[in-house]
Design a protein around this motif. Structure first.
Motif, PDB file in Angstrom:
ATOM      1  N   VAL A 170       0.791  -1.227   0.000  1.00  0.00           N
ATOM      2  CA  VAL A 170       0.000   0.000   0.000  1.00  0.00           C
ATOM      3  C   VAL A 170       0.824   1.279   0.000  1.00  0.00           C
ATOM      4  O   VAL A 170       0.664   2.111  -0.868  1.00  0.00           O
ATOM      5  CB  VAL A 170      -0.967   0.002   1.216  1.00  0.00           C
ATOM      6  N   VAL A 171       1.728   1.448   0.958  1.00  0.00           N
ATOM      7  CA  VAL A 171       2.419   2.729   1.111  1.00  0.00           C
ATOM      8  C   VAL A 171       3.419   2.934  -0.017  1.00  0.00           C
ATOM      9  O   VAL A 171       4.250   2.078  -0.301  1.00  0.00           O
ATOM     10  CB  VAL A 171       3.114   2.802   2.483  1.00  0.00           C
ATOM     11  N   ASP A 172       3.349   4.104  -0.646  1.00  0.00           N
ATOM     12  CA  ASP A 172       4.197   4.422  -1.793  1.00  0.00           C
ATOM     13  C   ASP A 172       5.419   5.224  -1.367  1.00  0.00           C
ATOM     14  O   ASP A 172       6.524   4.967  -1.818  1.00  0.00           O
ATOM     15  CB  ASP A 172       3.382   5.205  -2.827  1.00  0.00           C
ATOM     16  N   ARG A 207       1.833   9.996   0.344  1.00  0.00           N
ATOM     17  CA  ARG A 207       2.384   8.846   1.051  1.00  0.00           C
ATOM     18  C   ARG A 207       1.753   7.542   0.556  1.00  0.00           C
ATOM     19  O   ARG A 207       2.411   6.525   0.417  1.00  0.00           O
ATOM     20  CB  ARG A 207       2.158   8.986   2.552  1.00  0.00           C
ATOM     21  N   LEU A 208       0.465   7.603   0.273  1.00  0.00           N
ATOM     22  CA  LEU A 208      -0.248   6.419  -0.191  1.00  0.00           C
ATOM     23  C   LEU A 208      -0.200   6.249  -1.703  1.00  0.00           C
ATOM     24  O   LEU A 208      -0.685   5.248  -2.235  1.00  0.00           O
ATOM     25  CB  LEU A 208      -1.710   6.476   0.262  1.00  0.00           C
ATOM     26  N   GLY A 209       0.337   7.246  -2.407  1.00  0.00           N
ATOM     27  CA  GLY A 209       0.418   7.149  -3.853  1.00  0.00           C
ATOM     28  C   GLY A 209      -0.909   7.368  -4.553  1.00  0.00           C
ATOM     29  O   GLY A 209      -1.076   6.981  -5.707  1.00  0.00           O
ATOM     30  N   LEU A 210      -1.881   8.009  -3.848  1.00  0.00           N
ATOM     31  CA  LEU A 210      -3.202   8.194  -4.451  1.00  0.00           C
ATOM     32  C   LEU A 210      -3.141   9.065  -5.691  1.00  0.00           C
ATOM     33  O   LEU A 210      -3.976   8.932  -6.591  1.00  0.00           O
ATOM     34  CB  LEU A 210      -4.159   8.813  -3.429  1.00  0.00           C
ATOM     35  N   HIS A 211      -2.164   9.974  -5.732  1.00  0.00           N
ATOM     36  CA  HIS A 211      -2.049  10.852  -6.895  1.00  0.00           C
ATOM     37  C   HIS A 211      -1.636  10.083  -8.149  1.00  0.00           C
ATOM     38  O   HIS A 211      -1.749  10.588  -9.263  1.00  0.00           O
ATOM     39  CB  HIS A 211      -1.014  11.959  -6.611  1.00  0.00           C
ATOM     40  N   LEU A 215     -10.887   1.676  -5.413  1.00  0.00           N
ATOM     41  CA  LEU A 215      -9.522   1.549  -4.920  1.00  0.00           C
ATOM     42  C   LEU A 215      -9.035   2.870  -4.349  1.00  0.00           C
ATOM     43  O   LEU A 215      -8.413   2.915  -3.274  1.00  0.00           O
ATOM     44  CB  LEU A 215      -8.599   1.083  -6.049  1.00  0.00           C
ATOM     45  N   ARG A 216      -9.335   3.974  -5.047  1.00  0.00           N
ATOM     46  CA  ARG A 216      -8.940   5.294  -4.546  1.00  0.00           C
ATOM     47  C   ARG A 216      -9.628   5.604  -3.222  1.00  0.00           C
ATOM     48  O   ARG A 216      -9.016   6.131  -2.289  1.00  0.00           O
ATOM     49  CB  ARG A 216      -9.289   6.379  -5.581  1.00  0.00           C
TER      50      ARG A 216
END
Length: 223
Positions: free
Chosen positions: A168-170, A180-184, A193-194
């Motif tokens: 999970v953590v990017d 931090r989560l890479g949502l972008h 998922l988002r």
């Protein structure tokens, strides 16, 4: 070769080589591991390592072996649980805890085992299925159910560790949650998922792990 290097080479053992490799991977990740770097950390020439590991692949296999050695050591030092299911919980939690202590090694536990036939795996690796199958068989579980329960158990433990610890953590050091989560980085056509990624990032923890394990054991009627 200097006397110091000769002395360091003379003290080399397979265990020392693998321990140095584990410390390097724990600190810097798998990409940092090479025979040249490992030799430098040990104060020897790279060729000296080949007396204890025939290749980098041999070192990677050794790292997997060390994960299982550590897990069995902890299990042997502890007190066995009173019921089969409780003992499976203890084994599963121990494996998960060891995996979480060495997250960079975790991918090897799946990839390297897929590349090595069962009969050629190290004794520490083979001891896990033997341990679980023995536990189930001695409790009176029939052969077919014992094998099915073992497959469910090992698949859940390894799968949970991979998904919960690695996926999970990017960018773990970034204070901005979205980054931090890479949502972008996620495409907009994955709305669920988002939306659920922040919840996924919190990890399932032991409660989720045990709940899933119990569901599998219920299906196989493990006492």
């Amino acid at each position: 070769m200097s006397d110091g290097t000769e002395s360091a080479r003379g003290r080399l053992t397979r265990e020392r080589v693998l321990q140095a490799a584990l410390e390097l991977v724990d600190a810097e990740g798998l990409d940092a591991l090479s025979m040249r770097r490992l030799a430098a950390d040990l104060g020897v020439e790279a060729m000296a390592l080949y007396h204890h590991a025939d290749s980098k692949g041999g070192v990677l296999d050794g790292l997997v072996e060390m994960i299982f050695v550590e897990a069995h050591r902890r299990l042997d030092e502890g007190r066995p649980a009173r019921t089969v299911r409780a003992e499976l919980h203890r084994i599963g939690r121990t494996l998960l805890d060891v995996a979480s202590s060495h997250p960079h090694v975790l991918p090897l536990v799946t990839t390297r085992l897929l590349a090595v036939p069962l009969a050629r795996r190290p004794a520490a690796v083979l001891r896990l299925p033997d341990r679980v199958l023995g536990l189930l068989t001695e409790a009176g579980v029939d052969r077919r159910s014992a094998v099915g329960a073992y497959r469910a158990f090992s698949g859940w433990v390894l799968g949970y560790a991979v998904v919960d610890l690695r996926a999970v953590v990017d960018a773990p050091d970034d204070p901005e949650p979205a980054i931090r989560l890479g949502l972008h980085r996620l495409r907009t056509d994955f709305p669920y998922l988002r939306a659920l990624a922040p919840t996924m990032a919190t990890g399932g923890g032991e409660h989720e792990f045990v709940r899933g394990l119990d569901a599998l054991m219920d299906a196989w009627q493990v006492p």
